[in-house]
Design a protein around this motif. Structure first.
Motif, PDB file in Angstrom:
ATOM      1  N   GLN A 119       0.859  -1.185   0.000  1.00 49.24           N
ATOM      2  CA  GLN A 119       0.000   0.000   0.000  1.00 49.24           C
ATOM      3  C   GLN A 119       0.896   1.237   0.000  1.00 49.24           C
ATOM      4  OE1 GLN A 119      -2.060  -0.943   3.619  1.00 49.24           O
ATOM      5  NE2 GLN A 119      -3.612  -2.195   2.601  1.00 49.24           N
ATOM      6  N   PRO A 132       0.813  -4.840   4.453  1.00 43.44           N
ATOM      7  CA  PRO A 132      -0.206  -5.354   5.388  1.00 43.44           C
ATOM      8  C   PRO A 132       0.003  -6.804   5.790  1.00 43.44           C
ATOM      9  CG  PRO A 132      -1.091  -5.096   3.163  1.00 43.44           C
ATOM     10  CD  PRO A 132       0.249  -4.462   3.151  1.00 43.44           C
ATOM     11  N   SER A 236       0.271   4.045  14.094  1.00 39.57           N
ATOM     12  CA  SER A 236      -1.136   4.161  14.449  1.00 39.57           C
ATOM     13  C   SER A 236      -1.736   5.351  13.714  1.00 39.57           C
ATOM     14  CB  SER A 236      -1.273   4.359  15.954  1.00 39.57           C
ATOM     15  OG  SER A 236      -0.593   5.549  16.345  1.00 39.57           O
ATOM     16  N   ARG A 237      -3.002   5.599  13.944  1.00 40.52           N
ATOM     17  CA  ARG A 237      -3.647   6.762  13.308  1.00 40.52           C
ATOM     18  C   ARG A 237      -3.019   8.059  13.818  1.00 40.52           C
ATOM     19  NH1 ARG A 237      -9.995   6.044  11.983  1.00 40.52           N
ATOM     20  NH2 ARG A 237      -9.936   3.923  11.160  1.00 40.52           N
ATOM     21  N   ASP A 259      -1.404  -0.098  12.026  1.00 37.01           N
ATOM     22  CA  ASP A 259      -2.854  -0.232  12.214  1.00 37.01           C
ATOM     23  C   ASP A 259      -3.433  -0.907  10.963  1.00 37.01           C
ATOM     24  OD1 ASP A 259      -5.634   0.134  12.265  1.00 37.01           O
ATOM     25  OD2 ASP A 259      -5.477   2.025  13.355  1.00 37.01           O
ATOM     26  N   PRO A 260      -4.065  -2.073  11.102  1.00 45.19           N
ATOM     27  CA  PRO A 260      -4.542  -2.811   9.913  1.00 45.19           C
ATOM     28  C   PRO A 260      -5.605  -2.065   9.116  1.00 45.19           C
ATOM     29  CG  PRO A 260      -5.368  -3.812  11.936  1.00 45.19           C
ATOM     30  CD  PRO A 260      -4.349  -2.799  12.351  1.00 45.19           C
ATOM     31  N   LYS A 261      -6.282  -1.087   9.710  1.00 41.56           N
ATOM     32  CA  LYS A 261      -7.333  -0.343   9.024  1.00 41.56           C
ATOM     33  C   LYS A 261      -6.850   1.035   8.562  1.00 41.56           C
ATOM     34  CE  LYS A 261     -10.645  -3.388   9.686  1.00 41.56           C
ATOM     35  NZ  LYS A 261     -11.328  -4.070   8.559  1.00 41.56           N
ATOM     36  N   LEU A 262      -5.545   1.280   8.657  1.00 34.62           N
ATOM     37  CA  LEU A 262      -5.034   2.620   8.362  1.00 34.62           C
ATOM     38  C   LEU A 262      -5.232   3.004   6.901  1.00 34.62           C
ATOM     39  CD1 LEU A 262      -3.565   5.165   9.244  1.00 34.62           C
ATOM     40  CD2 LEU A 262      -1.388   3.998   8.798  1.00 34.62           C
ATOM     41  N   GLU A 264      -7.321   1.929   4.700  1.00 34.93           N
ATOM     42  CA  GLU A 264      -8.751   2.140   4.432  1.00 34.93           C
ATOM     43  C   GLU A 264      -9.195   3.516   4.932  1.00 34.93           C
ATOM     44  OE1 GLU A 264     -13.011   0.265   5.923  1.00 34.93           O
ATOM     45  OE2 GLU A 264     -11.229  -1.024   5.863  1.00 34.93           O
ATOM     46  N   ALA A 265      -8.686   3.928   6.092  1.00 37.34           N
ATOM     47  CA  ALA A 265      -9.021   5.246   6.632  1.00 37.34           C
ATOM     48  C   ALA A 265      -8.395   6.361   5.807  1.00 37.34           C
ATOM     49  CB  ALA A 265      -8.576   5.346   8.090  1.00 37.34           C
ATOM     50  N   SER A 273     -10.408  10.331  13.565  1.00 33.87           N
ATOM     51  CA  SER A 273     -11.668   9.635  13.848  1.00 33.87           C
ATOM     52  C   SER A 273     -12.833  10.574  14.095  1.00 33.87           C
ATOM     53  CB  SER A 273     -11.488   8.700  15.052  1.00 33.87           C
ATOM     54  OG  SER A 273     -11.038   9.429  16.185  1.00 33.87           O
ATOM     55  N   CYS A 277     -16.135   9.318   7.263  1.00 31.32           N
ATOM     56  CA  CYS A 277     -15.466   8.695   6.123  1.00 31.32           C
ATOM     57  C   CYS A 277     -16.275   8.905   4.848  1.00 31.32           C
ATOM     58  CB  CYS A 277     -15.269   7.206   6.361  1.00 31.32           C
ATOM     59  SG  CYS A 277     -14.151   6.823   7.735  1.00 31.32           S
TER      60      CYS A 277
END
Length: 337
Positions: A119, A132, A236-237, A259-262, A264-265, A273, A277
């Motif tokens: 990514q 990832p 992290s975020r 962060d596994p969802k980074l 996507e964010a 946060s 989104c």
């Protein structure tokens, strides 16, 4: 002055870039079939019909030749048809979203080959690469095993950029709020230059990185090195929000956890946060808007043959002077002394 002598674009180390170089050569040779004769004939005509040549035929009443017209129009038309066919085939064959079908011209892709997922995020003014599956991330350094397919997911944090490793494949745009892809493979071990090829501000000139083509064992060692040197560094975020702040000449940085969802964010523009989104906004839009206060902002639009409700303007439940209708609110405002 010899800085332009590196022929990496025409002699790359990755199969996709090699196919693109072949396309450039083919298109150039086809166009030269017209350009070279025209140049030679221009010189010939200038010499043959010079003022001092009294032996050249003089035909002031000549105005048409069917044979010349066939050559003048037929030859370029055939070249255009050939170029169009080659470009059409190559455009689909080299689609960056299309999974690879081969490692190189002599070797098809093994049936059990699993692509390495990377990514890539363009920041101001540096590159962030997230692995990832390996759970690591780096800044301004990229690595991949030789002869293993690589699937890039590419985005940007603020403005449009271009992900470009000349030895690997062509340029792919990185845009905020969107995801581009690139499927490629590197066939030779080495260290290659990577850069952004789209101007993005003050630090653009230094927005470069190194791409390492490694053996499988060396790549595993490289991943372990990131885990070791980046120990305690978690992407992290909160860490990403600090990282994306503009900076120039950023050194290589390593993160042992991500962060596994980074990613996507990042695409959803909601790493912070407290922000909504993009997919949440689109869900509200698809559902018809944001409640009673947004009813006046709805419209009906045709989408691929079906009519859907969409938000044309999102209003607050109560506007100026307590009016829910924005038009009545404006009228109330203009009526005040």
């Amino acid at each position: 002055m010899l800085g332009g002598c590196d022929m990496v674009v025409m002699n790359p180390s990755g199969d996709i870039a090699a196919q693109q170089a072949d396309l450039v050569r083919t298109a150039t040779y086809l166009m030269l079939l017209i350009i070279v004769p025209v140049i030679l004939l221009t010189l010939l005509f200038a010499w043959r019909y010079r003022a001092s040549n009294k032996n050249a035929p003089y035909t002031p009443d000549w105005d048409h030749s069917t044979r010349l017209e066939l050559v003048i129009w037929g030859a370029p038309l055939l070249i255009i048809i050939a170029l169009g066919a080659v470009t059409w085939i190559s455009t689909h064959k080299l689609d960056p979203f299309r999974p690879l079908e081969r490692l190189d011209a002599q070797r098809p892709l093994p049936a059990d080959a699993k692509p390495l997922v990377v990514q890539a995020v363009a920041l101001d003014w540096k590159w962030l690469f997230i692995y990832p599956e390996q759970g690591v991330a780096t800044v301004n350094e990229l690595a991949a095993p030789v002869d293993r397919p690589i699937r890039f997911h590419i985005s940007s944090s603020t403005v449009m950029n271009t992900f470009y490793v000349p030895a690997l494949a062509g340029m792919i745009y990185a845009m905020p709020g969107m995801e581009s892809q690139l499927n490629a493979v590197i066939n030779q071990a080495g260290v290659y230059e990577g850069l952004s090829a789209n101007y993005s501000g003050d630090g653009f000139s230094h927005m470069r990185f190194k791409f390492h083509g490694l053996s499988d064992a060396d790549f595993d060692a490289w991943v372990q090195r990131n885990r070791t040197e980046g120990q305690g560094q978690v992407l992290s975020r909160e860490a990403y929000l600090k990282l994306e702040q503009p900076s120039e000449r950023e050194p290589v940085r390593r993160f042992s956890q991500v962060d596994p969802k980074l990613f996507e964010a990042i695409i959803g523009r909601c790493v912070d946060s407290s922000k909504m989104c993009l997919h949440q906004m689109m869900a509200i839009d698809a559902a018809g808007g944001g409640g009673k206060g947004g009813i006046d902002g709805l419209t009906r639009r045709n989408w691929r043959g079906t009519e859907r409700t969409a938000v044309a303007a999102l209003c607050t439940p109560t506007n100026l002077y307590g009016e829910a209708d924005p038009l009545r609110a404006i009228n109330a405002a203009t009526a005040q002394p």
